[in-house]
Design a protein around this motif. Structure first.
Motif, mmCIF file in Angstrom:
data_model
loop_
_atom_site.group_PDB
_atom_site.id
_atom_site.type_symbol
_atom_site.label_atom_id
_atom_site.label_comp_id
_atom_site.label_asym_id
_atom_site.label_seq_id
_atom_site.Cartn_x
_atom_site.Cartn_y
_atom_site.Cartn_z
ATOM 1 N N ALA A 188 43.691 32.562 44.138
ATOM 2 C CA ALA A 188 43.666 31.328 43.344
ATOM 3 C C ALA A 188 42.970 31.500 41.990
ATOM 4 N N THR A 207 43.743 33.183 39.174
ATOM 5 C CA THR A 207 44.565 33.004 37.969
ATOM 6 C C THR A 207 44.832 31.526 37.702
ATOM 7 N N SER A 208 45.219 30.783 38.722
ATOM 8 C CA SER A 208 45.482 29.352 38.523
ATOM 9 C C SER A 208 44.202 28.609 38.149
ATOM 10 N N GLU A 209 43.067 29.036 38.725
ATOM 11 C CA GLU A 209 41.790 28.423 38.376
ATOM 12 C C GLU A 209 41.486 28.615 36.892
ATOM 13 N N LEU A 224 43.655 29.331 34.437
ATOM 14 C CA LEU A 224 44.655 28.670 33.597
ATOM 15 C C LEU A 224 44.475 27.159 33.580
ATOM 16 N N SER A 225 43.830 26.620 34.614
ATOM 17 C CA SER A 225 43.622 25.171 34.678
ATOM 18 C C SER A 225 42.466 24.707 33.788
ATOM 19 N N GLN A 265 50.410 36.411 32.773
ATOM 20 C CA GLN A 265 50.647 34.985 32.557
ATOM 21 C C GLN A 265 50.404 34.610 31.098
#
Length: 466
Positions: A426, A428-430, A432-433, A459
């Motif tokens: 998680a 990368t999504s963390e 990017l958020s 990304q």
């Protein structure tokens, strides 16, 4: 194993590497192929190294759930391969000669007329890479094996004169005791591998045995900055040369200026100015690595100005403060730091950039985390935002149920202003958020956190080209 490693290598024609996708194993496989052996191997799964090996003409079997060494006459394995491994066990039962990677490398290395071993706890890969790069730039064509790809060459092995070897020599499993180098570069000494050493005293005893091996001329180049090395070398009757920052070192880096992702310094021989050096790799620790490399290269007869000129274009080694992405006000770094001293050195180097610093840290090994969890709680004070992820176990048992919470609780006790535990998948999504992520984002650890650094970078590239 029947017979000596030297005799086995003389008789062998086809070497099969069990776990060929590792950095050290792949480097040795490449060198053996260059020297005339047929080489093949296996690994659990494909990675960038196995893909490159196949492109270079070295067959790689994936999965390791079947035997593929039928026509080989030598099996090579590393410390990472357990005794119960299917292929290793089968090779031994078949009476095929089986050698540890270090036995093979040390045998080849010890036969060289001039051999350089770079060892110690921290800085081995960068220092050996600097030495190999400068020798290559100066037309010396060394045989070289290092613990990471030289970014200038895109490989972890250089092929050249079999009588001039430069090798990063691993101390983690005591295999350095097999080597008898003409020149030894000792970067520093700390307790780093509790899976193989009870304590620092046992580390020192192992290095005493290493330094007692016969060799010619047997010069030891060591850091004056390290009190443990100073104490150890005082007991050793060998030609000794000290490098460091202090003016009374035999060779010293003085008047150091850190300039973002680079640095410069004056290099002195005894009390006399020699040359000004400009580096394209960051941090005070890399200045010390460069001083070690220059000290060694001068012993090999190279001119200080020629060395300094070559070092200017040295780009570093993969996963050693490697720049993965830079655009606008965001810089992404990937780094191998996994010991508290290394983590602190990397953070200090990145702090010199003067930007907001976000660090993602993956501890490596349960045994190391258990030994140093309190120290890890103290080295992130200068990090603005810290993300911790689960310990990379490296196949170790975990009887004490060590987990990332051990470090997290230390940080909470110190009241770190911004720390969060995030599952590896998680991260990368963390990131990017997070609105307007700026400054430096650094991925630190010796496990597979580099894969997440690549995922995050890809990304960013996708967004940039969308």
């Amino acid at each position: 194993m029947n017979g000596s490693a030297d005799l086995i290598l003389k008789l062998a024609r086809h070497a099969y590497f069990i776990g060929i996708g590792g950095v050290g194993m792949s480097a040795l496989a490449r060198v053996m192929k260059f020297l005339g052996w047929k080489v093949s191997g296996s690994d659990v799964k494909a990675n960038a190294i196995t893909h490159a090996l196949v492109q270079e003409g070295i067959p790689v079997h994936l999965g390791q759930n079947a035997l593929h060494f039928e026509d080989a006459d030598l099996a090579v394995y590393s410390t990472a391969i357990d005794a119960s491994h299917l292929e290793l066990k089968a090779a031994r039962e078949s009476k095929m000669p089986v050698l540890h990677r270090a036995q093979v490398l040390a045998t080849l290395f010890n036969q060289a007329k001039t051999s350089v071993a770079v060892t110690g706890t921290h800085g081995k890969t960068t220092t050996s890479s600097m030495i190999a790069y400068v020798l290559s730039r100066c037309g010396k064509k060394p045989m070289c094996l290092v613990g990471g790809d030289l970014l200038n060459f895109g490989t972890n092995a250089l092929f050249g004169d079999a009588n001039l070897w430069v090798s990063e020599v691993d101390e983690s499993d005591k295999s350095h005791e097999l080597y008898s180098p003409s020149y030894t570069v000792l970067t520093n000494l700390e307790d780093d591998h509790p899976e193989h050493y009870r304590d620092l005293k046992e580390v020192e005893q192992s290095f005493e045995r290493f330094l007692a091996r016969p060799c010619n001329p047997g010069v030891v180049i060591y850091s004056k900055e390290d009190p443990i090395l100073g104490r150890l070398l005082n007991q050793i009757d060998r030609p000794k040369i000290r490098f460091g920052f202090a003016p009374d070192a035999d060779f010293s880096a003085q008047n150091v200026q850190l300039n973002g992702m680079g640095s410069e310094f004056d290099f002195f021989e005894t009390a006399f100015f020699s040359t000004r050096v400009h580096l394209s790799v960051p941090g005070l620790h890399n200045v010390l690595n460069a001083a070690a490399a220059m000290t060694l290269l001068i012993q090999l007869g190279l001119d200080p100005d020629e060395i300094a000129s070559a070092l200017t274009t040295f780009q570093g080694a993969r996963r050693r403060l490697e720049k993965k992405w830079q655009s606008g006000d965001l810089l992404v770094i990937d780094d191998y730091a996994h010991h508290p001293t290394e983590v602190q050195a990397s953070i200090r180097a990145l702090r010199q950039l003067g930007h907001r610093l976000t660090v993602i840290f993956q501890p490596h090994r349960f045994s190391r985390t258990r030994r140093f969890f309190k120290e890890f709680g103290t080295v992130f004070d200068d990090v603005d935002d810290l993300i911790l992820t689960d310990v990379y176990g490296a196949g170790e048992p975990n009887p004490d149920k060590v987990d990332i919470q051990w470090i997290y609780r230390q940080l909470m006790d110190r009241k770190h202003p911004s720390v969060k535990v995030v599952a590896k998948e998680a991260i990368t999504s963390e990131l990017l958020s997070r609105h307007r992520l700026t400054g430096t984002v650094a991925f630190l650890g010796a496990g597979d956190i580099g894969d997440i650094a690549n995922e995050f970078t890809n990304q960013l590239k996708n967004f940039a080209t969308a």
